[in-house]
Design a protein around this motif. Structure first.
Motif, PDB file in Angstrom:
ATOM      1  N   PHE A   1       1.136  -0.665   0.226  1.00 57.66           N
ATOM      2  CA  PHE A   1       0.107  -0.260  -0.226  1.00 57.66           C
ATOM      3  C   PHE A   1       1.222   1.267  -0.016  1.00 57.66           C
ATOM      4  CE2 PHE A   1      -4.134  -2.192   1.852  1.00 57.66           C
ATOM      5  CZ  PHE A   1      -3.656  -3.612   1.930  1.00 57.66           C
TER       6      PHE A   1
ATOM      7  N   TYR B   1       0.439   5.364   1.878  1.00 61.20           N
ATOM      8  CA  TYR B   1      -0.666   6.660   2.449  1.00 61.20           C
ATOM      9  C   TYR B   1      -0.425   7.267   2.192  1.00 61.20           C
ATOM     10  CZ  TYR B   1      -4.056   2.519   4.551  1.00 61.20           C
ATOM     11  OH  TYR B   1      -4.477   1.432   4.365  1.00 61.20           O
TER      12      TYR B   1
ATOM     13  N   PHE C   1       3.558   7.251   2.839  1.00 62.55           N
ATOM     14  CA  PHE C   1       4.050   6.075   3.868  1.00 62.55           C
ATOM     15  C   PHE C   1       3.784   4.872   2.507  1.00 62.55           C
ATOM     16  CE2 PHE C   1       5.420   7.251   7.891  1.00 62.55           C
ATOM     17  CZ  PHE C   1       4.343   8.784   7.823  1.00 62.55           C
TER      18      PHE C   1
ATOM     19  N   ARG D   1       0.957  -6.014   4.138  1.00 60.78           N
ATOM     20  CA  ARG D   1       0.232  -6.338   4.345  1.00 60.78           C
ATOM     21  C   ARG D   1       0.939  -7.925   4.497  1.00 60.78           C
ATOM     22  NH1 ARG D   1      -3.294  -9.719   4.748  1.00 60.78           N
ATOM     23  NH2 ARG D   1      -4.441  -9.255   3.150  1.00 60.78           N
TER      24      ARG D   1
ATOM     25  N   ARG E   1      -2.453  -6.693   9.504  1.00 62.01           N
ATOM     26  CA  ARG E   1      -1.440  -6.155  10.530  1.00 62.01           C
ATOM     27  C   ARG E   1      -0.477  -5.126   9.200  1.00 62.01           C
ATOM     28  NH1 ARG E   1       0.577  -9.474  15.698  1.00 62.01           N
ATOM     29  NH2 ARG E   1       1.929  -7.638  15.489  1.00 62.01           N
ATOM     30  N   LEU E   2      -0.202  -4.146   9.572  1.00 64.41           N
ATOM     31  CA  LEU E   2       0.393  -3.857   8.572  1.00 64.41           C
ATOM     32  C   LEU E   2       1.812  -3.325   9.081  1.00 64.41           C
ATOM     33  CD1 LEU E   2      -1.717  -0.799   6.958  1.00 64.41           C
ATOM     34  CD2 LEU E   2      -1.271  -2.846   5.888  1.00 64.41           C
TER      35      LEU E   2
ATOM     36  N   PHE F   1       5.009  -0.239   8.446  1.00 65.60           N
ATOM     37  CA  PHE F   1       4.691   0.299   7.693  1.00 65.60           C
ATOM     38  C   PHE F   1       6.731   1.359   7.391  1.00 65.60           C
ATOM     39  CE2 PHE F   1       0.540   2.920   6.923  1.00 65.60           C
ATOM     40  CZ  PHE F   1      -0.276   2.033   8.305  1.00 65.60           C
ATOM     41  N   GLY F   2       6.966   2.145   6.546  1.00 66.98           N
ATOM     42  CA  GLY F   2       8.228   2.259   6.784  1.00 66.98           C
ATOM     43  C   GLY F   2       8.289   3.570   7.246  1.00 66.98           C
ATOM     44  N   GLU F   3       8.957   4.563   7.207  1.00 67.71           N
ATOM     45  CA  GLU F   3       9.580   5.812   7.874  1.00 67.71           C
ATOM     46  C   GLU F   3       8.981   6.740   6.937  1.00 67.71           C
ATOM     47  OE1 GLU F   3      13.848   3.069   7.465  1.00 67.71           O
ATOM     48  OE2 GLU F   3      11.792   3.882   6.062  1.00 67.71           O
TER      49      GLU F   3
ATOM     50  N   TYR G   1      -7.854  -1.080  15.169  1.00 68.47           N
ATOM     51  CA  TYR G   1      -6.177  -1.127  15.023  1.00 68.47           C
ATOM     52  C   TYR G   1      -6.413   0.824  16.129  1.00 68.47           C
ATOM     53  CZ  TYR G   1      -7.046  -3.698  11.267  1.00 68.47           C
ATOM     54  OH  TYR G   1      -6.767  -4.378   9.722  1.00 68.47           O
TER      55      TYR G   1
ATOM     56  N   TYR H   1      -2.418   2.812  16.781  1.00 72.33           N
ATOM     57  CA  TYR H   1      -0.922   2.980  15.863  1.00 72.33           C
ATOM     58  C   TYR H   1      -0.043   3.830  16.581  1.00 72.33           C
ATOM     59  CZ  TYR H   1      -2.278  -0.341  12.084  1.00 72.33           C
ATOM     60  OH  TYR H   1      -1.888  -0.841  11.240  1.00 72.33           O
TER      61      TYR H   1
ATOM     62  N   GLY I   1      10.106  10.628  12.422  1.00 74.52           N
ATOM     63  CA  GLY I   1      11.083   9.334  11.620  1.00 74.52           C
ATOM     64  C   GLY I   1      11.011   8.539  11.160  1.00 74.52           C
ATOM     65  N   MET I   2       9.435   8.081  11.734  1.00 78.01           N
ATOM     66  CA  MET I   2       9.510   6.332  12.424  1.00 78.01           C
ATOM     67  C   MET I   2       7.786   6.192  11.468  1.00 78.01           C
ATOM     68  SD  MET I   2      10.197   5.068  15.310  1.00 78.01           S
ATOM     69  CE  MET I   2      10.274   3.841  15.934  1.00 78.01           C
ATOM     70  N   GLY I   3       7.592   5.050  11.430  1.00 81.53           N
ATOM     71  CA  GLY I   3       6.467   4.791  10.713  1.00 81.53           C
ATOM     72  C   GLY I   3       5.624   4.566  11.761  1.00 81.53           C
ATOM     73  N   LEU I   4       4.329   4.259  11.043  1.00 80.97           N
ATOM     74  CA  LEU I   4       3.039   4.149  12.184  1.00 80.97           C
ATOM     75  C   LEU I   4       3.579   2.597  12.764  1.00 80.97           C
ATOM     76  CD1 LEU I   4       1.448   6.457  10.292  1.00 80.97           C
ATOM     77  CD2 LEU I   4      -0.093   4.855  11.487  1.00 80.97           C
TER      78      LEU I   4
ATOM     79  N   LEU J   1       2.194  -0.387  15.357  1.00 84.59           N
ATOM     80  CA  LEU J   1       0.867  -0.784  15.808  1.00 84.59           C
ATOM     81  C   LEU J   1       1.001  -1.456  16.867  1.00 84.59           C
ATOM     82  CD1 LEU J   1      -2.204  -2.353  14.650  1.00 84.59           C
ATOM     83  CD2 LEU J   1      -0.971  -4.515  14.616  1.00 84.59           C
TER      84      LEU J   1
ATOM     85  N   TYR K   1      -4.916  -4.033  18.441  1.00 79.72           N
ATOM     86  CA  TYR K   1      -5.570  -3.830  17.199  1.00 79.72           C
ATOM     87  C   TYR K   1      -6.475  -5.216  17.521  1.00 79.72           C
ATOM     88  CZ  TYR K   1      -3.764  -8.712  15.712  1.00 79.72           C
ATOM     89  OH  TYR K   1      -3.212 -10.038  15.404  1.00 79.72           O
TER      90      TYR K   1
ATOM     91  N   ASP L   1      -8.966  -5.796   3.369  1.00 79.28           N
ATOM     92  CA  ASP L   1      -7.584  -5.689   4.488  1.00 79.28           C
ATOM     93  C   ASP L   1      -7.102  -3.501   3.670  1.00 79.28           C
ATOM     94  OD1 ASP L   1      -4.937  -6.456   2.384  1.00 79.28           O
ATOM     95  OD2 ASP L   1      -7.008  -5.565   1.587  1.00 79.28           O
TER      96      ASP L   1
ATOM     97  N   GLN M   1      -7.199  -0.151   5.425  1.00 76.27           N
ATOM     98  CA  GLN M   1      -7.766   0.443   6.648  1.00 76.27           C
ATOM     99  C   GLN M   1      -7.936   1.829   6.160  1.00 76.27           C
ATOM    100  OE1 GLN M   1      -4.714  -0.431   9.542  1.00 76.27           O
ATOM    101  NE2 GLN M   1      -5.036  -2.623   8.522  1.00 76.27           N
TER     102      GLN M   1
END
Lengths: 120, 117
Positions: free
Chosen positions: A35, A37, A91, A95, A107-108, A110-112, B33, B35, B40-43, B45, B48, B104, B106
């Motif tokens: 994905f 986003y 982002f 999954r 559950r996803l 994610f990248g930075e 969910y 998060y 500097g970081m992605g989300l 989890l 959930y 799936d 979200q």
């Protein structure tokens, strides 16, 4: 565990031009979902595009398209005819396919993120 | 349709205080969910739920608890807040994979910015 890497913390593009955002991932699975986003300054996460790994055809959504290279584990996002409203953090997310029934959820990982600036 | 809403939008806590973040969705989604997003970081989890009355741990569950007493609501609790929990918290929901290929995808709420002093 799967990892997602976006090697470009920041990118910029001129309005009406094309820009490509990079994403690579690491997995041992053969079937999965990817994905992109978008997170504008409002902070809300918005789905841009979705790709199923078993489909060879690259997904497209209007001005947004992906270049999915499964062997290289690469999933880049191309934005054509960039608009000021495209400015946001983007982002990439991965999954896994479900393992044992529905209890694992969807559950996803994610990248930075890549911060995209669009210059008028 | 309001989609996914989160309450509150901002909150400042002192170390050791407790609070609950509320997430509500009106799309009849099965999955929900929580998060957290740090600079500097992605989300990542936290927890959930795949249905009413069920919860499961995500990647970073320590220090948080959740409850899903009603299908449309998913609560995130901090029993004793710590400065390390300063973050932006996002709730999301989805139909779930039994709903078909798009199940799936979200849908995210607007986020809650939490500061712990």
């Amino acid at each position: 565990a799967q990892t997602v890497t976006q090697s470009q913390p920041e990118m910029s593009v001129q309005e009406a031009e094309t820009v490509t955002l990079s994403c690579t991932y690491d997995t041992s699975e053969s079937d999965y979902y990817l994905f992109w986003y978008k997170q504008p300054p409002s902070r809300q996460m918005i789905l841009v595009i979705r790709q199923e790994a078993y489909k060879q055809q690259n997904a497209t959504e209007n001005r947004f398209s992906v270049n999915f290279q499964k062997a290289a584990k690469s999933f880049s996002l191309k934005i054509s005819d960039s608009q000021l409203g495209d400015a946001a953090m983007y982002f990439c997310a991965y999954r896994s396919p479900l393992g044992e029934g529905e209890t694992s959820g969807s559950r996803l990982t994610f990248g930075e993120g890549t911060q995209l600036t669009v210059n008028p | 349709n309001a989609g996914v809403t989160q309450t509150p939008k901002f909150r400042v806590l002192k170390t050791g205080q407790s609070m609950t973040l509320l997430c509500a969705q009106d799309m009849n989604h099965e999955y929900m969910y929580w998060y957290r997003q740090d600079p500097g970081m992605g989300l990542r989890l936290i927890h959930y739920s795949v249905g009413e009355g069920t919860t499961a741990k995500g990647e970073v569950p320590d220090g948080y608890n959740v409850s899903r007493l009603k299908k449309q609501n998913f609560l995130l609790g901090l029993e004793s807040a710590a400065p390390s929990q300063t973050s932006v918290y996002f709730c999301a929901s989805s139909y779930g994979l039994l709903a078909g290929p798009e199940g799936d995808t979200q849908y995210f709420g607007p986020g809650t910015r939490l500061t712990v002093l």
